[in-house]
Every structure is written in C-alpha cells, then in structure tokens.
Scaffold this motif. Sequence first.
Motif, PDB file in Angstrom:
ATOM      1  N   LEU A 161       0.843  -1.194   0.000  1.00  0.00           N
ATOM      2  CA  LEU A 161       0.000   0.000   0.000  1.00  0.00           C
ATOM      3  C   LEU A 161       0.884   1.251   0.000  1.00  0.00           C
ATOM      4  O   LEU A 161       1.956   1.257   0.607  1.00  0.00           O
ATOM      5  CB  LEU A 161      -0.895   0.005   1.248  1.00  0.00           C
ATOM      6  CG  LEU A 161      -1.861  -1.169   1.382  1.00  0.00           C
ATOM      7  CD1 LEU A 161      -2.551  -1.123   2.739  1.00  0.00           C
ATOM      8  CD2 LEU A 161      -2.888  -1.140   0.265  1.00  0.00           C
ATOM      9  N   GLU A 162       0.416   2.291  -0.658  1.00  0.00           N
ATOM     10  CA  GLU A 162       1.181   3.548  -0.703  1.00  0.00           C
ATOM     11  C   GLU A 162       1.446   4.091   0.695  1.00  0.00           C
ATOM     12  O   GLU A 162       2.463   4.733   0.941  1.00  0.00           O
ATOM     13  CB  GLU A 162       0.412   4.608  -1.505  1.00  0.00           C
ATOM     14  CG  GLU A 162       0.433   4.398  -2.988  1.00  0.00           C
ATOM     15  CD  GLU A 162      -0.286   5.531  -3.718  1.00  0.00           C
ATOM     16  OE1 GLU A 162      -0.387   6.641  -3.169  1.00  0.00           O
ATOM     17  OE2 GLU A 162      -0.737   5.276  -4.845  1.00  0.00           O
ATOM     18  N   THR A 163       0.517   3.859   1.596  1.00  0.00           N
ATOM     19  CA  THR A 163       0.628   4.386   2.960  1.00  0.00           C
ATOM     20  C   THR A 163       1.479   3.500   3.858  1.00  0.00           C
ATOM     21  O   THR A 163       1.607   3.757   5.050  1.00  0.00           O
ATOM     22  CB  THR A 163      -0.777   4.512   3.575  1.00  0.00           C
ATOM     23  OG1 THR A 163      -1.422   3.235   3.511  1.00  0.00           O
ATOM     24  CG2 THR A 163      -1.606   5.541   2.849  1.00  0.00           C
ATOM     25  N   GLY A 164       2.036   2.442   3.298  1.00  0.00           N
ATOM     26  CA  GLY A 164       2.794   1.470   4.095  1.00  0.00           C
ATOM     27  C   GLY A 164       1.894   0.291   4.416  1.00  0.00           C
ATOM     28  O   GLY A 164       0.670   0.390   4.392  1.00  0.00           O
ATOM     29  N   GLY A 165       2.492  -0.826   4.694  1.00  0.00           N
ATOM     30  CA  GLY A 165       1.699  -2.025   4.977  1.00  0.00           C
ATOM     31  C   GLY A 165       1.335  -2.760   3.704  1.00  0.00           C
ATOM     32  O   GLY A 165       1.837  -2.469   2.611  1.00  0.00           O
ATOM     33  N   VAL A 166       0.427  -3.712   3.842  1.00  0.00           N
ATOM     34  CA  VAL A 166       0.056  -4.569   2.721  1.00  0.00           C
ATOM     35  C   VAL A 166      -1.462  -4.688   2.618  1.00  0.00           C
ATOM     36  O   VAL A 166      -2.190  -4.423   3.565  1.00  0.00           O
ATOM     37  CB  VAL A 166       0.689  -5.971   2.857  1.00  0.00           C
ATOM     38  CG1 VAL A 166       2.193  -5.902   2.668  1.00  0.00           C
ATOM     39  CG2 VAL A 166       0.334  -6.613   4.189  1.00  0.00           C
ATOM     40  N   LEU A 167      -1.914  -5.145   1.457  1.00  0.00           N
ATOM     41  CA  LEU A 167      -3.336  -5.263   1.171  1.00  0.00           C
ATOM     42  C   LEU A 167      -3.998  -6.400   1.963  1.00  0.00           C
ATOM     43  O   LEU A 167      -5.082  -6.236   2.496  1.00  0.00           O
ATOM     44  CB  LEU A 167      -3.544  -5.484  -0.333  1.00  0.00           C
ATOM     45  CG  LEU A 167      -4.972  -5.460  -0.836  1.00  0.00           C
ATOM     46  CD1 LEU A 167      -5.595  -4.087  -0.614  1.00  0.00           C
ATOM     47  CD2 LEU A 167      -5.017  -5.822  -2.316  1.00  0.00           C
ATOM     48  N   VAL A 168      -3.312  -7.560   2.047  1.00  0.00           N
ATOM     49  CA  VAL A 168      -3.904  -8.744   2.673  1.00  0.00           C
ATOM     50  C   VAL A 168      -3.046  -9.191   3.854  1.00  0.00           C
ATOM     51  O   VAL A 168      -1.841  -9.399   3.710  1.00  0.00           O
ATOM     52  CB  VAL A 168      -4.015  -9.918   1.655  1.00  0.00           C
ATOM     53  CG1 VAL A 168      -4.679 -11.118   2.297  1.00  0.00           C
ATOM     54  CG2 VAL A 168      -4.781  -9.487   0.412  1.00  0.00           C
ATOM     55  N   GLY A 169      -3.664  -9.353   5.014  1.00  0.00           N
ATOM     56  CA  GLY A 169      -2.945  -9.805   6.197  1.00  0.00           C
ATOM     57  C   GLY A 169      -2.443 -11.230   6.053  1.00  0.00           C
ATOM     58  O   GLY A 169      -3.001 -12.024   5.299  1.00  0.00           O
ATOM     59  N   GLU A 170      -1.375 -11.547   6.765  1.00  0.00           N
ATOM     60  CA  GLU A 170      -0.820 -12.904   6.739  1.00  0.00           C
ATOM     61  C   GLU A 170      -1.568 -13.821   7.693  1.00  0.00           C
ATOM     62  O   GLU A 170      -1.705 -15.010   7.439  1.00  0.00           O
ATOM     63  CB  GLU A 170       0.662 -12.880   7.120  1.00  0.00           C
ATOM     64  CG  GLU A 170       1.523 -12.200   6.090  1.00  0.00           C
ATOM     65  CD  GLU A 170       2.986 -12.150   6.489  1.00  0.00           C
ATOM     66  OE1 GLU A 170       3.410 -12.863   7.418  1.00  0.00           O
ATOM     67  OE2 GLU A 170       3.726 -11.370   5.859  1.00  0.00           O
TER      68      GLU A 170
END
Length: 176
Positions: free
Chosen positions: A154-163
């Motif tokens: 994601l542009e804001t940091g982090g990811v789209l789908v949790g692990e």
Amino acid sequence: MSTTKWAIDPTHSEIGFKVKHMMFTTISGKFSKFEASIESEDTDFENAKIEFTGAIDSISTGNTDRDTHLLSPDFFDAAQFPEIKFSATSFTKVNEGEYELVGYLTMHGVTKSVKLPAEFSGLMKDPWGNTKLAFSLEGKINRKDWGLNWNSALETGGVLVGEEVRLNIELQFIKV
C-alpha cells in the motif's frame, strides 16, 4: 471396546475464516462444501480419529471478483490444489469441555502441523431421535506457511492482505 462413528451435519456446520484487508478492516469468508468424520472409542473423544476435507472452489467471501482471485494461482490455485484437508494426530482433553486438537493441515500442496483449541458443546438428541454432538474451534494460522504469498504493498505502508488467518469453525456431527 466398540468404535462410534460420527458424520458431519453440513447444514448445521460452518467453516469460517477472517483476514485483515488493508491492515484495518476484516474480511470474512467460508467454505460451503466439506466433509468431516469422527471415530471415537468413548464419549470423551480423547484420541478420536478426526478427518476433514473441504472444496476450495466452494470458498465464498461475498464478493465474486475476490472469490475468483482466491481460486487463482495467486492464492489457492484451485485447479491444481482443489481441496483443503485436515487429519488429526491427537485430540486431548484439557479441562471439562475443552480440548486441544493437533493434526496436519494440507492446502496449496503444503502440509503443516497445526494446534487448535476446541470446545465440546455436548451430546444431544434432536427431535427425530438422532444423537448429535458439537464442537467449536478457533485458532490462527499464517497463510504464508502454506505458500499463499500473494500481496500488494500500500502507498501508505503495509500490505493489502494480512498474513494471519483467524479460523472460526462450528461443527455439528450426527451419530452414524
């Protein structure tokens, strides 16, 4: 000692899961086609033989596009790996009504050992004279342990789908 066999009652059972989306909302899903059985020597179910199989193509999250993506090679690759399977290696009573279920979970061509707490809801006769039993299971697995690695930054940091995948499973069985 005789063995008692139990078959899943799919109309009163649910195989559910939850995953974080964009790191701040939770998406729920379930499998609608599955089979499960229990073979036990006694009514406390210690060391019962427990088997489960679910059809990957029965996954439903309430969004057709997302479900299609989950079936694709990015995630489950349902064409190559059409089933999810679980086979118990132990089922141990911890306290009254509380168990620890350990076994092998196979999905996406990978088999790993998992440990899940299980709550035994009891035995009961239904209005038609059938003996039923119910278990609730909750737990967590990391989807990457089974090679379900797809994600998008994601542009804001982090990811789209949790692990982390949270399991929420309600099972009702009928005595065979």
